[in-house]
Design a protein around this motif. Structure first.
Motif, short mmCIF file in Angstrom:
data_model
loop_
_atom_site.label_atom_id
_atom_site.label_comp_id
_atom_site.label_asym_id
_atom_site.label_seq_id
_atom_site.Cartn_x
_atom_site.Cartn_y
_atom_site.Cartn_z
N UNK A 94 0.66 -1.32 0.00
CA UNK A 94 -0.08 -0.17 -0.07
C UNK A 94 1.20 1.21 -0.08
N UNK A 95 2.11 1.32 0.43
CA UNK A 95 3.01 2.40 0.37
C UNK A 95 3.21 2.87 -0.97
N UNK A 96 2.90 2.05 -2.01
CA UNK A 96 3.25 2.31 -3.40
C UNK A 96 2.25 3.35 -4.06
N UNK A 97 1.13 3.37 -3.53
CA UNK A 97 -0.16 3.86 -3.67
C UNK A 97 0.07 5.44 -3.47
N UNK A 98 -0.37 6.14 -4.61
CA UNK A 98 -0.09 7.74 -4.62
C UNK A 98 -1.58 8.15 -3.56
N UNK A 99 -1.36 8.26 -2.58
CA UNK A 99 -2.64 8.48 -1.57
C UNK A 99 -3.21 9.89 -1.72
N UNK A 100 -2.31 10.79 -2.39
CA UNK A 100 -2.43 12.00 -2.40
C UNK A 100 -3.75 12.33 -3.60
N UNK A 101 -3.85 11.34 -4.57
CA UNK A 101 -4.84 11.30 -5.83
C UNK A 101 -5.96 10.53 -5.33
N UNK A 102 -5.86 9.84 -4.13
CA UNK A 102 -7.15 9.10 -3.51
C UNK A 102 -8.15 9.89 -2.87
N UNK A 103 -9.39 10.17 -3.08
CA UNK A 103 -10.38 11.04 -2.48
C UNK A 103 -11.56 10.10 -1.82
N UNK A 104 -12.44 10.52 -1.40
CA UNK A 104 -13.71 9.88 -0.98
C UNK A 104 -14.54 9.53 -1.89
N UNK A 105 -14.36 10.30 -3.20
CA UNK A 105 -15.12 10.09 -4.45
C UNK A 105 -14.65 9.17 -5.36
N UNK A 106 -13.42 8.76 -5.20
CA UNK A 106 -12.80 7.58 -6.20
C UNK A 106 -12.15 6.41 -5.28
N UNK A 107 -12.25 6.44 -3.98
CA UNK A 107 -11.46 5.35 -3.33
C UNK A 107 -12.52 4.16 -3.24
N UNK A 108 -11.88 3.03 -3.46
CA UNK A 108 -12.63 1.72 -3.22
C UNK A 108 -11.63 0.93 -2.26
N UNK A 109 -10.94 1.57 -1.47
CA UNK A 109 -10.18 0.84 -0.54
C UNK A 109 -11.16 0.71 0.74
N UNK A 110 -10.68 -0.38 1.35
CA UNK A 110 -10.95 -0.57 2.91
C UNK A 110 -10.00 -0.95 3.71
N UNK A 111 -10.02 -0.35 4.81
CA UNK A 111 -8.64 -0.47 5.98
C UNK A 111 -9.38 -1.04 7.32
N UNK A 112 -8.34 -2.23 7.50
CA UNK A 112 -8.46 -2.91 8.90
C UNK A 112 -7.21 -2.84 9.72
N UNK A 113 -7.46 -2.48 10.88
CA UNK A 113 -6.25 -2.23 11.82
C UNK A 113 -6.20 -3.61 12.51
N UNK A 114 -5.11 -4.23 12.40
CA UNK A 114 -4.63 -5.62 13.16
C UNK A 114 -4.61 -5.38 14.62
N UNK A 115 -4.80 -6.43 15.31
CA UNK A 115 -4.71 -6.19 17.06
C UNK A 115 -3.18 -5.97 17.45
N UNK A 116 -3.16 -5.19 18.40
CA UNK A 116 -1.60 -4.71 18.72
C UNK A 116 -1.94 -3.41 19.55
N UNK A 117 -0.72 -3.09 20.08
CA UNK A 117 -0.65 -2.15 21.00
C UNK A 117 -1.13 -0.85 20.22
#
Length: 518
Positions: free
Chosen positions: A369-392
């Motif tokens: 995911x670090x190779x994705x240009x997140x600056x060009x991702x907006x709420x209008x064109x995003x089809x990504x989902x995010x999950x935070x794994x267990x941990x501190x």
């Protein structure tokens, strides 16, 4: 001499048979009329009532009901009741001449002891009607008697129903004024209201419906004595007492022996068992629209009168805690992902990895995911989902307490401990963050294998999610109270962090005569 045909013979014979029944019915009607007329004449000593006829009264009563339909609460119920009971003036016959209606009127006149106004129950109007009806020469004609009786009967019924409902259920329906109110709250129904038509002893009944809750009595006494809170004007203190007295009249209180209760303005959680607090802790709640207390019950603008909650406000609800998830995975809501996660990822390409956040596209894990240009991702064109794994670093901490609700909120741990040292703790996205999650787990599960497993998993270095169910579900109530009496019977006041006092106060202004709250 006319000869009777068989048909005529039968008609005469039938007439002879029916005549006694007709005479008996006629006598019964007269007796019915005379009985009510005799009672009214005997009690009033007014000759007008000698001509009183129940059927004529019923017609006038129907007309009065029709004329006043839009001016009384629960008009359909009241109209239906009298229609089913032959328009009999039960309150006049059963409660006027023994002083019961005067007793009721005296209670209405003292409604200010509850922060209500006597005008809400037509106290002065009812008193005048009673005096007019019982005075010997005030009613001049039988037609006037019909009209005045109907008006008195209807006013008495309406006033007693309204008074009973106000004290037992409150004046305002919280579901009508709050957008995020999901608490089970009982309201009066026909079975409740019909009770007033079967009252035997008016004083006993009115005494029985007076609120007995010690919290209510504490606030009521403060209102009666003109108590003024430190740092708050007397007028604002009065208004805070008024709105919280109304809240205490709502039928949404815990009835179980053991339950968890969160009070949003207090930023606190208590576990109550058999009437006593057995666990107490600080909590953080969702961000509100009045966190700086810029608007008070004395100074606020028109935009505060309608409930327009901050998108992160914690809802008011009740449910049952059924399980915990130890070392939970956080399925990050799209609103948070769009406004926060994507923004931070655009600033720092390693933000996601450092926060242990996995990215999914079409339900498939994104490897780099670090190779994705997140600056060009907006709420209008995003089809990504995010999950935070267990941990501190997981935003839910090491444990979350689950209960069914429409708002997808829960109680949970948090790695952000510094917020618990702040006075203002309305900082979350809507869920309730716990100051002592292990303490809550121990209180709910008790010492034993399940709690030992919870404690062990919370301390694990390489955690995996574990779901553990309570053997008995525990009720949870998330409430909003800005004034209450503590264990020492000292009144506690808290700022109106969500502005819900203002919303309730404004609706009380609309529903009650101005004199009751100004």
């Amino acid at each position: 001499m006319t000869k009777l045909t068989p048909v005529n013979k039968f008609s005469v014979y039938l007439l002879i048979l029916l005549l006694p029944a007709f005479l008996f019915t006629l006598q019964s009607c007269k007796k019915k009329r005379s009985e009510m007329a005799n009672v009214l004449f005997k009690k009033t000593h007014n000759k007008v009532f000698r001509d009183f006829e129940p059927d004529s009264f019923a017609e006038v009563f129907k007309q009065v009901l029709s004329d006043t339909t839009l001016k009384i609460k629960h008009n359909e119920f009241i109209l239906d009741y009298y229609a089913k009971n032959e328009y009999k003036p039960g309150f006049i016959l059963n409660h006027l001449f023994n002083g019961d209606l005067n007793t009721a009127d005296n209670y209405f006149a003292r409604a200010n002891e509850h922060g209500l106004d006597a005008e809400l129950f037509k106290a002065a109007e009812l008193k005048n009607m009673i005096n007019k009806f019982t005075a010997k020469n005030e009613i001049k004609t039988v037609n006037q008697a019909y009209h005045d009786m109907a008006l008195l009967e209807l006013t008495a019924a309406s006033s007693i129903i309204n008074y009973s409902n106000a004290l037992r259920y409150g004046v305002i329906n919280p579901k009508d004024i709050y957008q995020r109110y999901f608490m089970a709250t009982k309201k009066p129904d026909s079975l409740t209201m019909v009770q007033v038509f079967h009252i035997h002893d008016m004083k006993n009944y009115l005494d029985s419906i007076q609120p007995k809750d010690p919290q209510y009595i504490a606030l009521q006494n403060a209102l009666k004595t003109g108590f003024t809170a430190d740092g708050i004007t007397q007028e604002e203190t009065k208004r805070i007492l008024l709105v919280n007295l109304e809240r205490l009249r709502w039928r949404n209180k815990p009835y179980e022996t053991k339950y968890v209760i969160v009070n949003i303005p207090d930023f606190g959680l208590n576990v109550i068992d058999s009437g006593k607090s057995v666990t107490k802790m600080k909590v953080c709640v969702g961000q509100g629209r009045n966190m700086a207390n810029a608007n008070t019950l004395i100074a606020y603008n028109d935009s505060c009168k309608i409930d327009k909650p901050n998108e992160h406000e914690t809802p008011l609800l009740n449910s049952l805690i059924h399980s915990v998830e130890v070392n939970p995975v956080w399925n990050i809501p799209r609103s948070i992902a769009n406004k926060e996660i994507i923004v931070e990822a655009a600033k720092d390409r390693f933000y996601l990895a450092n926060k242990n956040i996995n990215v999914y596209q079409n339900d498939k894990l994104v490897k780099d995911p670090e190779n994705i240009n997140w600056a060009k991702v907006t709420k209008y064109n995003s089809d990504y989902e995010f999950k935070q794994a267990p941990g501190d670093a997981n935003s839910l901490g090491k444990i979350k307490f689950l209960f069914n609700n429409k708002s997808s909120v829960y109680l949970h741990d948090t790695p952000a401990k510094s917020a618990f040292y702040k006075k203002m703790r309305a900082v979350s996205h809507g869920c309730v963050r716990l100051g002592d999650p292990k303490g809550l787990a121990l209180t709910l599960f008790g010492a034993g294998k399940k709690y030992d497993l919870i404690s062990k998993d919370m301390d694990a270095n390489n955690p995996d999610p574990t779901e553990i169910y309570l053997s008995k579900k525990v009720p949870v109530y998330i409430t909003y109270i800005t004034c209450w009496a503590d264990e020492s019977n000292v009144l506690q006041f808290r700022p109106d962090v969500y502005g819900l006092d203002i919303v309730l106060y404004d609706h009380l202004l609309k529903d009650l005569p101005a004199a009751s709250i100004n």
